[in-house]
Scaffold this motif. Structure first.
Motif, PDB file in Angstrom:
ATOM      1  N   GLY A 165      94.727 -45.018  54.154  1.00 47.97           N
ATOM      2  CA  GLY A 165      93.579 -45.156  55.026  1.00 47.97           C
ATOM      3  C   GLY A 165      93.898 -45.752  56.380  1.00 47.97           C
ATOM      4  O   GLY A 165      93.026 -45.833  57.249  1.00 47.97           O
ATOM      5  N   GLN A 181      94.168 -41.891  58.828  1.00 48.19           N
ATOM      6  CA  GLN A 181      93.688 -40.852  57.930  1.00 48.19           C
ATOM      7  C   GLN A 181      94.171 -39.464  58.332  1.00 48.19           C
ATOM      8  O   GLN A 181      94.233 -38.569  57.486  1.00 48.19           O
ATOM      9  CB  GLN A 181      92.159 -40.878  57.876  1.00 48.19           C
ATOM     10  N   SER A 230      84.952 -39.337  56.332  1.00 48.59           N
ATOM     11  CA  SER A 230      86.385 -39.513  56.146  1.00 48.59           C
ATOM     12  C   SER A 230      87.101 -38.168  56.161  1.00 48.59           C
ATOM     13  O   SER A 230      86.619 -37.177  55.593  1.00 48.59           O
ATOM     14  CB  SER A 230      86.654 -40.234  54.825  1.00 48.59           C
TER      15      SER A 230
END
Length: 762
Positions: free
Chosen positions: A430, A433, A498
Motif C-alpha cells: 500500500g 499502489q 484503491s
C-alpha cells in the motif's frame, strides 16, 4: 543548371577521398591527444609546485614522459599488458614522494587538482550498482617492504617523521577523511593549526603498526571523539577496526589493519560502531526528509563523494555481519543500525539489493525470534518508503519470494511466523499502489498459469503445482493485501478508490478454481483454507462471493453421508493442514472435524449479510438443502449416525431461520420499492451485526474458538520449550533415536503426512 565536376575530381573522390579523410581524422586525434597530454603535464607541474615536490637541487620536478602516451588502443592491447621497462624500473627504485599518496577519486569533481590526480585511474560509476569504487594507493606495501630491505635508514626516517606513509589498507584508502574531518571540526585558522599539531602528537604506536591489537582504551578514545567532536578521523579508525571484527576468526586471505582477540573489546567495538557511525554521518551529511517520507541527501557535494568509500566499507562489514550472526540481541541491534544508513545508500543499487536479500532472509527465517523479524521488516519498510519506484518494485519482489520460501513448511510451530510475514508484507503493497498493482498482477497471473497448466495437463501429479503450502499461502497473502487496502472505510478516508481493487476479481477466480481442482475428501482442509481467504476479502471489501455452494459440496460428499468408523486418532488441526492423512478418512474424528468446519464457515458466510434486506432469499436454498441432508442422515440404515455433527447443523438452521424472520419483520416497515437502489443499500445501514440473531450466535462461537486456540497455543509453547530443553541435553550427551522419534510424533506438520498418503492423493 548543375555544375559538372571534372573527371579527375570524380576519379579522386572515388579512389582516394576516403583514405585522405581517414588520415586527416587520425592526425586530428593525435593532435588532440598531444594537447590533452600537454595540459595534463602543466596541471601536474602546478600540483607538484603547490605540494612542494622538488628534486635534490631544490627545483620543481619535471613531469616524466608517459610511456603509454604515444600508444593507440590497438598497440596497447597488442602489447599483452606488459609494463614498459622504464616504468618497471621506476616502481623498483627508491620512491621520491612517499608523503604523497593518491586518493579515491570522486566520480565528478570540479577541482582541477582532483582531475589531475585521477585522470589515469578511471572510476566505474556505481549509480546502477555495476561496480564498486576501487582503491588507488600511491605506493604498495610490497614496495615499502623492498625499501626497508634496500635502504633501512631511509625507512627508519620515514617511520619516525611520516608514519602515515607506512600505513596501508588494501581495501579503502581514506586519507581524504582526515583532511575533511580537520576542516569540518575547526573553523578559525588558528584552531586548524592547533588541530594539526594535536593530531601529530596523538599519533600513537598502535596506529602506526600494520596490524594493531584493539584495546579498550582505543575504543574509548574513538567513542569519545565521535560522540563529542563527531570526528571523521575517529570514525575511520572505528570502521577499519569494525571490518576486522566482522571477519574475525575467518581465514579469507585478507590482511586487516587491526586485530581483535578480547571478547569484551569486540563487544564494546560493536556497540560503538553500530550506534555512533550513523550519528557522525548524520552530523556531517544531514538528511532532509519531507512530510511524504521522501529523503534527500546532498550526493553532489564533495563531502559525500569523499565519505563514499568509508560508507561502502562500513556497509559491507555490516552486511557480512548480518550473514554470520546467530545471537538474537546482536542481530536485532545490527539490523537497527542499517535503517539510518539507507538514505546514504540510495545511489548504490547493487549494495541495496544485497542488503535487501539478506534482510529478507532474516525476516523469513522461522528460527528467528518475532522481535528480530519485526526489526528486519522495519528496515524493508523504510527502504520502500524512501526509495524510487524501481527500488520499491525490487523490494516487493524480494519480499514476496522470501514469503514463498518461508512458507514451504507449515506446522503448528511455524504458522504464527507465517501469519506474521503475510500481515507485515501486506503493508508494503500500500505504500505505492501503482507499483503494488503492477507486481500483484504479475504474481496473481503466475498463480493462474499454474492452475491452468494443472487443469490442462493430464499427468498424474500435475495437481501438485497447485496443491501445496506455497500456493495456498500465496492466495491467502493476496487476500490479506486486498482486505487491507480495498475496504470502503479506507477508500473513503483517502477520497479515491484503491488501485488494488482491480485485483479482487482475478484473485477470487483463481481461488475458486483451485479449491475445486481435486474435489476429494483428502483435500477438504485445503478447501476450507481457501474459503477463509475469500471470506476475508468479502468481509473487508463488501464484495459478494458465492461460497455456500462450495461448502454444500462438502456436505453432500460420501465422506459426510456414510456412517463413520470408530477411531482413537487425535483431532486433525485444520489450521495447519491442507490435506488429510489416509488414516483419517471415513473416521468419526475426521467427520466431526469437517462438520464443525462447515458449521463455522457457513455461519461466517451468512453473518456477512445478516443485515442485508435480501437475507431471507439468500439463506432459503441453504436451509432447504441442509434440512434435506439432515433427513437423510437420520435414516437408521444409510444415515451417518453422527449426533454431534447433526446437532451442529440443526442449531445453524435455527439461527438462519430466526435471522430471516427478523429481517422480514424489519423489511415490512420500509416504504420503498425493491427497485429503489438507495433505499436497499441504506437498509439497516450502521446497525451492529452482533445484535442480529445470527450475529449473536457467531459472536459467541468466536469467543469459544478464541479461548480454545489460546489454550492450544499455551500447550504448544510448553511443548516447544520442553523439546528445546531435551534437544540441548541430547546435544550435550549423544543423539538418541528414540527421543527424535518422540519429537517427530509431537509434530503435526504436513510433511509427516506426505509419504504416508502418496498413493491416496487423487
Amino acid at each position: 543548371m548543375a555544375k559538372h565536376t571534372k573527371k579527375s575530381t570524380r576519379k579522386f573522390e572515388k579512389k582516394h577521398l576516403k583514405a585522405v579523410l581517414e588520415q586527416r581524422k587520425a592526425g586530428a586525434k593525435i593532435k588532440q591527444r598531444q594537447q590533452i597530454k600537454a595540459k595534463r603535464q602543466a596541471r601536474n607541474a602546478k600540483d607538484d609546485e603547490f605540494l612542494g615536490d622538488k628534486d635534490e637541487d631544490g627545483k620543481p620536478e619535471v613531469a616524466r614522459e608517459d610511456p603509454f602516451g604515444k600508444m593507440n588502443v590497438d598497440d596497447f592491447f597488442q602489447g599483452g599488458f606488459e609494463i614498459p621497462e622504464n616504468l618497471a624500473k621506476k616502481s623498483k627504485a627508491v620512491p621520491e614522494k612517499l608523503g604523497k599518496r593518491k586518493r579515491l577519486a570522486p566520480e565528478e569533481d570540479d577541482d582541477e587538482s582532483s582531475e589531475a590526480s585521477f585522470e589515469e585511474a578511471p572510476m566505474g560509476s556505481d549509480s546502477e550498482g555495476e561496480g564498486e569504487a576501487e582503491d588507488d594507493i600511491g605506493m604498495t606495501k610490497e614496495a615499502m617492504d623492498a625499501l626497508a630491505e634496500k635502504d633501512p635508514e631511509f625507512y627508519k626516517y620515514l617511520k619516525e617523521n611520516d608514519p602515515e606513509a607506512l600505513q596501508f589498507d588494501e581495501n579503502a584508502d581514506l586519507v581524504e577523511v582526515d583532511d575533511l574531518s580537520g576542516s569540518d571540526e575547526e573553523e578559525a585558522p588558528k584552531k586548524k593549526k592547533q588541530k594539526k599539531a594535536k593530531k601529530a602528537d596523538d599519533m600513537s604506536d598502535e596506529e602506526v603498526a600494520d596490524s594493531a591489537e584493539v584495546t579498550k582504551g582505543m575504543v574509548a578514545k574513538w567513542t569519545a571523539a565521535m560522540t563529542k567532536e563527531h570526528s571523521l578521523r575517529a570514525m575511520r579508525q572505528v570502521v577499519l577496526a569494525f571490518r576486522a571484527a566482522a571477519h574475525v576468526n575467518e581465514d579469507d586471505g585478507k590482511e586487516y589493519k587491526y586485530t581483535i582477540s578480547n571478547p569484551d573489546v569486540y563487544h564494546d567495538l560493536l556497540l560503538t560502531t553500530l550506534k555512533n557511525v550513523p550519528e557522525v554521518l548524520g552530523h556531517h551529511l544531514p538528511i532532509k526528509e519531507a512530510a511524504s517520507g521522501k529523503v534527500r541527501v546532498s550526493t553532489d557535494s564533495k563531502k559525500f563523494k569523499t565519505l563514499t568509500p568509508l560508507l561502502k566499507s562500513h556497509t559491507s562489514s555490516v552486511h557480512h555481519l548480518l550473514t554470520t550472526l546467530a545471537d538474537e540481541a546482536t542481530l536485532k541491534l545490527t539490523l537497527s543500525s542499517v535503517t539510518p544508513l539507507l538514505p546514504y545508500l540510495l545511489p548504490f543499487k547493487k549494495i541495496l539489493k544485497n542488503i535487501v536479500k539478506t534482510v529478507v532472509d532474516i525476516w523469513s527465517d522461522a528460527s528467528s525470534s518475532e522481535a528480530t523479524r519485526i526489526t528486519a521488516f522495519l528496515v524493508l519498510r523504510r527502504l520502500a518508503v524512501i526509495g524510487d519506484p524501481g527500488l520499491r518494485e525490487a523490494v516487493l519482489k524480494t519480499v514476496y519470494q522470501g514469503l514463498i520460501k518461508g512458507s514451504r513448511t507449515t506446522s503448528i510451530h511455524t504458522i504464527q511466523g507465517i501469519n506474521l510475514m503475510k500481515n507485515s508484507a501486506a503493508e508494503l503493497w500500500g505504500i505505492d499502489q501503482e507499483v503494488g498493482y503492477a507486481t500483484g498482477f504479475t504474481f496473481i497471473r503466475q498463480l493462474a498459469i499454474h492452475l491452468r497448466t494443472s487443469i490442462t495437463n493430464n499427468q498424474k501429479e500435475s495437481y501438485k503445482t497447485v496443491y501445496n503450502w506455497q500456493y495456498v499461502h500465496s492466495l491467502d497473502f493476496w487476500s490479506c493485501v486486498l482486505s487491507e487496502y480495498c475496504s470502503p472505510v479506507k477508500e473513503a478516508e483517502s477520497g479515491k478508490e484503491s488501485q488494488l481493487r482491480l485485483l479482487i476479481y482475478p484473485t477470487v477466480q483463481v481461488t475458486l478454481g483451485a479449491m475445486r481442482l481435486i474435489p476429494t475428501a483428502t483435500y477438504f482442509p485445503l478447501r476450507f483454507q481457501m474459503v477463509r481467504s475469500l471470506l476475508r476479502i468479502s468481509r473487508a471489501t463488501g464484495t459478494y462471493i458465492p461460497l455456500a455452494s462450495a461448502l454444500l459440496e462438502v456436505l453432500n460428499s460420501v465422506e459426510m453421508k456414510k456412517p463413520p468408523k470408530a477411531s482413537t486418532l487425535k483431532s486433525l488441526d485444520f489450521t495447519s493442514s491442507y490435506k488429510a492423512p489416509k488414516s483419517y478418512l471415513r473416521t468419526r474424528v475426521y467427520q466431526d472435524g469437517v462438520g464443525e468446519q462447515l458449521v463455522e464457515l457457513l455461519s461466517e458466510f451468512f453473518v456477512l449479510w445478516s443485515t442485508s434486506i435480501a437475507f431471507p432469499e439468500l439463506a432459503l436454498p441453504v436451509i432447504v438443502m441442509v434440512k434435506r441432508w439432515l433427513k437423510e442422515a437420520g435414516n437408521k440404515t444409510t444415515g451417518n449416525k453422527n449426533n454431534k455433527v447433526n446437532s451442529g447443523f440443526v442449531l445453524l438452521i435455527q439461527k438462519l431461520e430466526a435471522n430471516a424472520k427478523w429481517i422480514e419483520g424489519m423489511r415490512a416497515k420500509v416504504d420503498f420499492a425493491p427497485n429503489n437502489r438507495a433505499g436497499v443499500e441504506g437498509f439497516l445501514k450502521g446497525f451492529e451485526w452482533e445484535k442480529t440473531p445470527l450475529g449473536a450466535f457467531v459472536a459467541g462461537q468466536r469467543k469459544q474458538r478464541e479461548e480454545r486456540a489460546r489454550i492450544m497455543e499455551e500447550s504448544r509453547r510448553e511443548d516447544e520449550r520442553k523439546r528445546k530443553l531435551e534437544g540441548g541435553k541430547q546435544k550435550a550427551t549423544s543423539d538418541s533415536d528414540e527421543d527424535m522419534d518422540d519429537a517427530d510424533q509431537d509434530d503435526d506438520s504436513e510433511a509427516g503426512f506426505e509419504d504416508e498418503d502418496e498413493e491416496d492423493d487423487e
